[in-house]
Structure formats: C-alpha cells, structure tokens
Design an enzyme around this catalytic site. Structure first.
Site, PDB file in Angstrom:
ATOM      1  N   GLU A   1     122.535  26.897  22.943  1.00 28.54           N
ATOM      2  CA  GLU A   1     121.586  26.756  21.850  1.00 28.54           C
ATOM      3  C   GLU A   1     121.508  28.051  21.063  1.00 28.54           C
ATOM      4  O   GLU A   1     121.258  29.094  21.666  1.00 28.54           O
ATOM      5  CB  GLU A   1     120.191  26.392  22.365  1.00 28.54           C
ATOM      6  CG  GLU A   1     120.098  24.990  22.897  1.00 28.54           C
ATOM      7  CD  GLU A   1     118.717  24.641  23.421  1.00 28.54           C
ATOM      8  OE1 GLU A   1     118.489  23.451  23.734  1.00 28.54           O
ATOM      9  OE2 GLU A   1     117.866  25.551  23.548  1.00 28.54           O
TER      10      GLU A   1
ATOM     11  N   HIS B   1     115.316  22.328  19.654  1.00 27.05           N
ATOM     12  CA  HIS B   1     114.550  22.482  20.904  1.00 27.05           C
ATOM     13  C   HIS B   1     113.057  22.591  20.581  1.00 27.05           C
ATOM     14  O   HIS B   1     112.393  23.572  20.946  1.00 27.05           O
ATOM     15  CB  HIS B   1     115.020  23.719  21.675  1.00 27.05           C
ATOM     16  CG  HIS B   1     114.688  23.651  23.145  1.00 27.05           C
ATOM     17  ND1 HIS B   1     115.506  24.150  24.128  1.00 27.05           N
ATOM     18  CD2 HIS B   1     113.616  23.134  23.797  1.00 27.05           C
ATOM     19  CE1 HIS B   1     114.958  23.958  25.316  1.00 27.05           C
ATOM     20  NE2 HIS B   1     113.814  23.335  25.131  1.00 27.05           N
TER      21      HIS B   1
ATOM     22  N   ARG C   1     117.336  19.162  28.927  1.00 26.13           N
ATOM     23  CA  ARG C   1     118.127  20.374  28.815  1.00 26.13           C
ATOM     24  C   ARG C   1     119.527  19.993  28.360  1.00 26.13           C
ATOM     25  O   ARG C   1     120.073  18.961  28.782  1.00 26.13           O
ATOM     26  CB  ARG C   1     118.208  21.129  30.151  1.00 26.13           C
ATOM     27  CG  ARG C   1     116.930  21.868  30.542  1.00 26.13           C
ATOM     28  CD  ARG C   1     116.654  23.033  29.614  1.00 26.13           C
ATOM     29  NE  ARG C   1     115.522  23.849  30.048  1.00 26.13           N
ATOM     30  CZ  ARG C   1     114.276  23.685  29.641  1.00 26.13           C
ATOM     31  NH1 ARG C   1     113.996  22.690  28.805  1.00 26.13           N
ATOM     32  NH2 ARG C   1     113.311  24.480  30.051  1.00 26.13           N
TER      33      ARG C   1
END
Length: 326
Positions: free
Chosen positions: A271, A290, A242
């Site tokens: 993000e 991601h 993360r």
C-alpha cells in the site's frame, strides 16, 4: 501537580501523524513527544517515555527503538489489526500491546457495503456517463446489477463481519459466512446467516465475497488461483481486511480472463500499489485508500480507546483491550 506520562508519537498532524483535532484531548492526559523530538534529544527523553501511540504502520516499532526506551510500558494501537507488529519481540521487553477492535466495526462495515453497492451498480461508469461532455442523452440500455435477493459470502465473522451481515440483511440479501468458529445459533438467526464449514462452499455460491479476516499465517494469500476458479464468473470480490489475504497476481489473472466479474478493494499489498500496477488500470476494479475507519467519529472513538488502554496499563488497572501473543 503530577507530571503527565510521556507519549511517543510519529508526528502531530499531516498524513502520518496524530490527527490534529485529537491533539487537545491527548494533551490533557500525556506529554506528546514526536519522533523528531525524540531523535534530536534521546538522552532527555529515552527514560521518560512510557507509552507509544501507534497509528497503523506509520511509526516503525523495532528492536532498536525499544532498546532506546527502557521504561516503555505499553504500545497503544489505534485499530484492530496488529499484524505489523512483532508481538513476540515486543513481549521480550516486557511491553504490553493494546488495540481498539470494537471501535472500528461499524465504519468498516459501512465501507464494505459502500464498495459492494458501488460495484454492483457500476457507479464509476455511471458517473462517467453523467459527467461526460459527449453525453447528449442517458442510454436506456446502460444497466447494472441490484443486490436485493443476491448472495453475499462473508469470510471472517468477527465484529466487522457481523456488522456487515446486519447491513446485508437490510438489503434482503442471502447471507453465507465462513469463520474459524461457528457463531451461536441465535446470532445466526438475528441476521439470517448460514454457516459454511468449508470456505469452498461459500465461494461457489456467492455473488459477492467479502473478506473480513485478520491477517495470519493461515489467511495470507488464502484467496488465490484456486479460490477464483471456484467463484462464479459473475461474482465480485470485496476486501476490507488486509491486502496480503489476496494473491494479487492471481486476482489480476482472474479479472482478465473472466473467472470473476469485478473486485472492490480498500486494502492492497503493498500500500499503495506501484503506480504501474495492472489493478490501477482495470475498469472492473474499485480501489480506495485503506479508509475503512476513516470517519471523524470512528477515528475519535479509536483515539479515546487508545487513551483508556494506555492509562489502564500505566496505572495498573484492568486493560480494556490487551493483545496477547498467540
């Protein structure tokens, strides 16, 4: 014929919705209701929806939504991380949460090694040399690093971390790891991993530091200025966990002043990063969107496990992967 359970989804297809190729399978088990349909006719759907299919943070699950779904039984999360959910608040509504931790391990570990190899071999710069219109000959003095014989330190030796260790062993790397709980000796021997009780010892010895932890209050910003001071100036940080595990301001400073050599990040905070963020402009940084689980096979396994979890809750059967509030 018994009516199918009503499932709330953000949308079908598109960048934020259920993967279009999964729609047919899901419709065999559920009546899919998009968020738009629900908002347009709450009176019709509110008492009929019993489950939510959550892809990451795409569908915001807050108190207002839960109050409007009095018969909701379960939220099925596609993925391992549930840090985007308020588990305590959800539990007050008597709603269960499930996830899919086993289904994500191989694909995410593959990406970790992809980032490690791409960074070590300076892949982005090499591609530019190969495709540049100015290139007339390949320079013999252009070189990068190899991973064979180097040391990788894995912080977080759960399912993903262990899969990374299996892959690192195939590259003949020395493997260190730090975890809240030490693995069994036979598990360590199977991958040739050495346990570091103190994360500081791992940081000082590793050529590549891979973050594979879950995001908790203990791991938030765990890699900051002090960690970068301990790392080798030739070291690379790789994050597939993360973004909030890393202090991004400290990371930028460490990359600029040479405290570490490079970073390869599949996750950031936020993000995506603001388009003017320094990390976007650095030549010693690799960024991916991601995408640890972003393979066709992995996403389908995740979807099918979500279905298993949700149906188990609805039918009062043992739940394969229930998430409990800690």
């Amino acid at each position: 014929m018994e009516e199918l359970p009503f499932m709330l989804v953000k949308e079908i297809g598109g960048p934020s919705g259920v993967v279009a190729e999964h729609e047919e399978f899901l419709k065999k088990h559920f009546r899919l209701i998009t968020l738009k349909e629900f908002m347009e006719d709450k009176t019709h759907f509110s008492e009929r929806i019993t489950c939510i299919f959550g892809w990451g943070v795409k569908l915001k699950i807050d108190q207002e939504l839960l109050q409007s779904l009095p018969n909701l039984k379960v939220i099925g999360v596609a993925g391992a991380g549930v840090d985007h959910l308020d588990l305590k608040m959800i539990s007050t509504f008597g709603v269960k949460v499930t996830n899919t931790p086993q289904e994500v391990t191989s694909a995410t570990a593959d990406l970790a090694m992809t980032l490690l190899l791409a960074s070590a071999r300076d892949l982005l710069a090499g591609i530019q040399v190969a495709v540049s219109p100015d290139t007339e000959t390949y320079p013999l003095n252009w070189m990068s690093d190899e991973v064979t014989g180097s040391t990788v330190g894995i912080i977080g030796m759960g399912g993903v971390g262990y899969k990374i260790a299996e892959r690192a062993r195939a590259f003949e790397m020395k493997i260190l790891y730090h975890n809240r709980h030490r693995r069994k000796e036979e598990e360590e021997r199977a991958v040739g991993a050495t346990y570091c009780e103190k994360v500081e010892d791992l940081l000082e010895q590793s050529d590549y530091v891979i973050l594979a932890v879950t995001l908790t209050s203990e791991t938030a910003n765990m890699i900051g200025k002090r960690a970068f001071e301990l790392m080798r100036p030739t070291a690379t940080l790789i994050n597939i966990s993360r973004g909030a595990v890393v202090d991004h301001n400290a990371l930028v400073e460490a990359l600029q002043n040479g405290s570490i050599k490079a970073a390869a990040l599949d996750v950031t905070f936020p993000e995506p990063l603001p388009r003017n963020h320094p990390l976007l402009k650095m030549k010693n940084v690799i960024l991916t969107p991601h995408s640890g689980t972003a393979t066709h096979h992995c996403r389908r396994r995740m979807m099918m496990k979500v279905v298993d979890n949700i149906l188990a809750v609805i039918h009062g059967q043992p739940i394969p992967n229930e998430v409990f509030q800690k």
